[in-house]
Structure formats: structure tokens, C-alpha cells
Design a protein around this motif. Structure first.
Motif, mmCIF file in Angstrom:
data_model
loop_
_atom_site.group_PDB
_atom_site.id
_atom_site.type_symbol
_atom_site.label_atom_id
_atom_site.label_comp_id
_atom_site.label_asym_id
_atom_site.label_seq_id
_atom_site.Cartn_x
_atom_site.Cartn_y
_atom_site.Cartn_z
ATOM 1 N N MET A 280 45.082 37.012 39.412
ATOM 2 C CA MET A 280 44.255 35.796 39.412
ATOM 3 C C MET A 280 42.753 36.085 39.348
ATOM 4 O O MET A 280 41.973 35.258 38.899
ATOM 5 C CB MET A 280 44.582 34.957 40.648
ATOM 6 C CG MET A 280 45.942 34.298 40.590
ATOM 7 S SD MET A 280 46.227 33.194 42.001
ATOM 8 C CE MET A 280 46.295 34.393 43.335
ATOM 9 N N SER A 281 42.352 37.269 39.796
ATOM 10 C CA SER A 281 40.932 37.623 39.746
ATOM 11 C C SER A 281 40.477 37.960 38.339
ATOM 12 O O SER A 281 39.268 38.087 38.081
ATOM 13 C CB SER A 281 40.668 38.823 40.653
ATOM 14 O OG SER A 281 41.361 39.965 40.186
ATOM 15 N N GLY A 282 41.434 38.106 37.413
ATOM 16 C CA GLY A 282 41.116 38.520 36.057
ATOM 17 C C GLY A 282 41.281 40.011 35.842
ATOM 18 O O GLY A 282 41.221 40.489 34.700
ATOM 19 N N ASP A 283 41.510 40.759 36.931
ATOM 20 C CA ASP A 283 41.729 42.195 36.806
ATOM 21 C C ASP A 283 43.082 42.472 36.159
ATOM 22 O O ASP A 283 44.047 41.737 36.350
ATOM 23 C CB ASP A 283 41.702 42.867 38.180
ATOM 24 C CG ASP A 283 40.313 42.884 38.800
ATOM 25 O OD1 ASP A 283 39.328 42.921 38.034
ATOM 26 O OD2 ASP A 283 40.215 42.858 40.035
ATOM 27 N N THR A 284 43.142 43.567 35.417
ATOM 28 C CA THR A 284 44.393 44.021 34.815
ATOM 29 C C THR A 284 44.994 45.115 35.672
ATOM 30 O O THR A 284 44.292 46.028 36.113
ATOM 31 C CB THR A 284 44.151 44.550 33.390
ATOM 32 O OG1 THR A 284 43.643 43.489 32.575
ATOM 33 C CG2 THR A 284 45.433 45.079 32.773
ATOM 34 N N LEU A 285 46.309 45.012 35.939
ATOM 35 C CA LEU A 285 47.032 46.031 36.679
ATOM 36 C C LEU A 285 47.999 46.750 35.745
ATOM 37 O O LEU A 285 48.668 46.114 34.915
ATOM 38 C CB LEU A 285 47.838 45.418 37.827
ATOM 39 C CG LEU A 285 47.098 44.861 39.040
ATOM 40 C CD1 LEU A 285 48.099 44.409 40.087
ATOM 41 C CD2 LEU A 285 46.158 45.907 39.628
ATOM 42 N N HIS A 286 48.063 48.066 35.898
ATOM 43 C CA HIS A 286 49.036 48.895 35.197
ATOM 44 C C HIS A 286 49.992 49.440 36.255
ATOM 45 O O HIS A 286 49.566 50.177 37.145
ATOM 46 C CB HIS A 286 48.348 50.039 34.456
ATOM 47 C CG HIS A 286 47.313 49.590 33.470
ATOM 48 N ND1 HIS A 286 47.598 49.379 32.135
ATOM 49 C CD2 HIS A 286 45.988 49.303 33.629
ATOM 50 C CE1 HIS A 286 46.498 48.985 31.510
ATOM 51 N NE2 HIS A 286 45.509 48.930 32.391
ATOM 52 N N ILE A 287 51.260 49.071 36.167
ATOM 53 C CA ILE A 287 52.224 49.407 37.213
ATOM 54 C C ILE A 287 53.319 50.297 36.643
ATOM 55 O O ILE A 287 53.902 49.991 35.590
ATOM 56 C CB ILE A 287 52.847 48.136 37.813
ATOM 57 C CG1 ILE A 287 51.748 47.223 38.378
ATOM 58 C CG2 ILE A 287 53.855 48.496 38.907
ATOM 59 C CD1 ILE A 287 52.248 45.847 38.772
#
Length: 335
Positions: free
Chosen positions: A176-183
Motif C-alpha cells: 500500500m505504501s507503493g513499495d515493491t517487494l520481491h519474495i
């Protein structure tokens, strides 16, 4: 109900901790993300897959695995995951859940749509690995908290004499913050046959993982990366240490629980942690907590060695009507 983009489900107090509306709003209006990692301990259905070695988990097997026990196991895993959303007297569904030791897509459908999790709204991605027993890894995600952009499976080339192992799951998404996560979700080969003899097998998986992480860094040197799963190695063993030398931070190193757990797994009376959550340096600065979730209902007395131990589903071949032989890891991030 929906508040600030997150779905919340209220249920009887004997399952979930009580929560006040003001506390809930305070918790959810911040960009607060909860990540859970759990080895489900043989989450198999009761159907025979002729292409896999799953005979141990059929009704006519020594374990007498049947529909009743299967659905009980699903509800237990669902209850355990929901309870992991408790934080400082408040509760909300975990946003992301990395699972290992799940058999197939049918199991994941039953878990997300027909168990206690059926109203949680979770979606999932998973692997379809060449593992001989048919076990895989999966990622559950709340679509209100994590917008999936892409996902892939990374095949691990076996070494000579090495059995085919689980694929690595990769998922990329936006929070929601606009950050991208790579999991990345990982389940490396076991120590069956001896730790030293099987060490190269686990390093082979981690080397493949490092290649994928390098690819992410090529496009974004400040990427937010999470690596989670069952490594079958402690934090100071070679495979987790290789990832740390590769720049990741093991935020689950030496973490404990609140009710007697000194790790995620207990073997021969000794606690240890073979499950890990590792993150890239930018994300480590946004980590607010990481701990072993050891609520009393997923523990039992260790009558042989003292203290407590995970309430697993089987003790040898004796049905124990438990949860898992591993305890969950929980991490909180302020994004």
C-alpha cells in the motif's frame, strides 16, 4: 469489514484475541505489514497421485490418513495462521504467509476456500516441483495489502546423486505504501543421510537463489527482498551464511517465543531454528519485530526432555491431532 485497505475478520474470542475498534484503526491506518513463515508438516490430501510417492498419506497407510484428519489439519493450520496476526493487544490478518510442505493446488484451494481461512480472502501462488514426494511451497497474500505483479518458479538443477528437490517460488508485488517487494519462498533438502553428506544439496539451492537475487539487484540495487522458508540449517550453518555474505540480513537469527520456545523446531530435546526470514538491507531498516509465534494452543509438554515442544500432528506413526512440528516465524515491517 474493510479499513484502510485491509480486510479484517472477527471471530469468537476463544480463537482470536479481543480487539477494540480504536486499536484496530490505529494499527491499520499505518502501513504496517505482517509476514508469516510456516512449515505445515506434511499437509497432504487423501488422494493418491500416481506420479508421486504419497502412499504414506492415504487411508490404507500405516498413518491411516483420512478425510476427517485432513480437514482437522486444515482447520488447525488456518487457526494457527490467523492467530499470528496478534500484535500488542490488537489483531489483524497477516498480510503475507510463506508456507512449506504443502502437497498440491487442491490442498491450497481447500485451505483458502474451505477451511477456517475461507472468509479471509487470501489468494495464493505456488510451485509444481519435481520433488519425489510431491511437496511444494506456496505464498498466501491478502490482495488488499499486496498487489501481485508477477510470479515464477525457479528450478534447481540436482547435483550428481541428488534427488530432485523443491522449486524456489518467486513473487513480485506492490504494497500500500507503493513499495515493491520481491519474495522468495524456499524449502531446501533435508539432512537425511547426514548433515555433511547432504550439505552440498542445500548449497545448490542457495546458489540458485543467489543468482535470482543478483538478477533483482541488477534492476534495483535498493530492492526490498524477503527470503523465507525451511532451510534445514541453523543460522550459522553454511547455506544461511552464504545468503548473509550475499548481503541479506537474517532478521530471525536467535529469535525466541514468549511461552518457552527457544526456536522454531525441537529435535531430541534441543531447540533450534531451521526456518528463517532474511531481508535485504533497505528492508531490514523497516523491520520492527521478528519472533517465534508460540501460543500455548500450538504447544504441548515435553515429558521426556522438559519444557514445551510444538504440538505436531504425528508422534512417529501415532496420530497426535496437532498442528505442525515447526512453529511459525512472524515479522513486522513499517513500510
Amino acid at each position: 469489514m474493510e479499513i484502510c485497505g485491509r480486510v479484517c475478520i472477527f471471530a469468537p474470542q476463544n480463537i482470536y484475541p479481543p480487539i477494540e475498534m480504536g486499536q484496530l484503526i490505529t494499527l491499520l491506518c499505518g502501513v504496517f505489514l505482517t509476514f508469516v513463515e510456516l512449515n505445515c508438516e506434511n499437509l497432504f490430501d487423501c488422494r493418491d497421485d500416481s506420479l508421486k510417492q504419497d502412499e504414506e498419506w492415504l487411508a490404507e497407510s500405516t498413518r491411516h490418513w483420512n478425510e476427517h484428519r485432513y480437514w482437522q489439519k486444515l482447520d488447525h493450520i488456518g487457526q494457527e495462521l490467523i492467530a499470528c496476526g496478534e500484535a500488542d493487544g490488537t489483531w489483524a490478518l497477516p498480510d503475507l504467509i510463506a508456507l512449506t510442505e504443502v502437497e498440491n493446488d487442491s490442498v491450497m484451494i481447500d485451505l483458502t476456500r474451505r477451511s477456517l481461512l475461507r472468509q479471509a480472502g487470501y489468494r495464493y501462488v505456488m510451485t509444481d516441483s519435481p520433488d519425489l514426494r510431491g511437496i511444494d511451497v506456496a505464498l498466501l497474500y491478502n490482495p488488499f495489502a499486496f498487489r501481485l505483479i508477477s510470479h515464477d518458479t525457479l528450478r534447481v538443477e540436482p547435483l550428481p546423486g541428488m534427488r530432485p528437490t523443491r522449486d524456489i517460488l518467486y513473487a513480485k508485488g506492490e504494497v500500500m505504501s507503493g513499495d515493491t517487494l520481491h519474495i522468495f519462498v524456499v524449502h531446501t533438502p533435508s539432512r537425511f543421510g547426514g548433515e555433511r553428506a547432504t550439505r552440498p544439496n542445500r548449497l545448490q539451492v542457495v546458489n540458485r537463489l543467489c543468482m535470482a537475487i543478483d538478477s533483482v539487484y541488477t534492476h534495483d540495487s535498493l530492492a526490498n527482498i524477503i527470503v523465507a522458508g525451511d532451510f534445514n540449517d541453523a543460522w550459522d550453518d553454511p547455506s544461511p551464511q552464504l545468503l548473509c555474505r550475499h548481503g541479506l540480513v537474517n532478521i530471525s537469527k536467535k529469535v525466541k517465543g514468549k511461552n518457552g520456545a527457544r526456536g522454531t523446531y525441537k529435535y531430541n530435546g534441543r531447540w533450534g531454528s531451521i526456518d528463517h526470514i532474511m531481508v535485504s538491507p533497505p528492508l531490514s531498516k523497516k523491520t520492527t519485530a521478528c519472533f517465534v509465534f508460540d501460543a500455548p494452543f500450538i504447544l504441548e509438554d515435553d515429558r521426556k526432555s522438559g519444557g514445551v515442544q510444538p504440538r505436531r500432528n504425528y508422534r512417529g506413526y501415532r496420530y497426535n491431532n496437532g498442528y505442525s512440528d515447526h512453529l511459525p516465524l512472524v515479522a513486522h515491517f513499517d513500510l
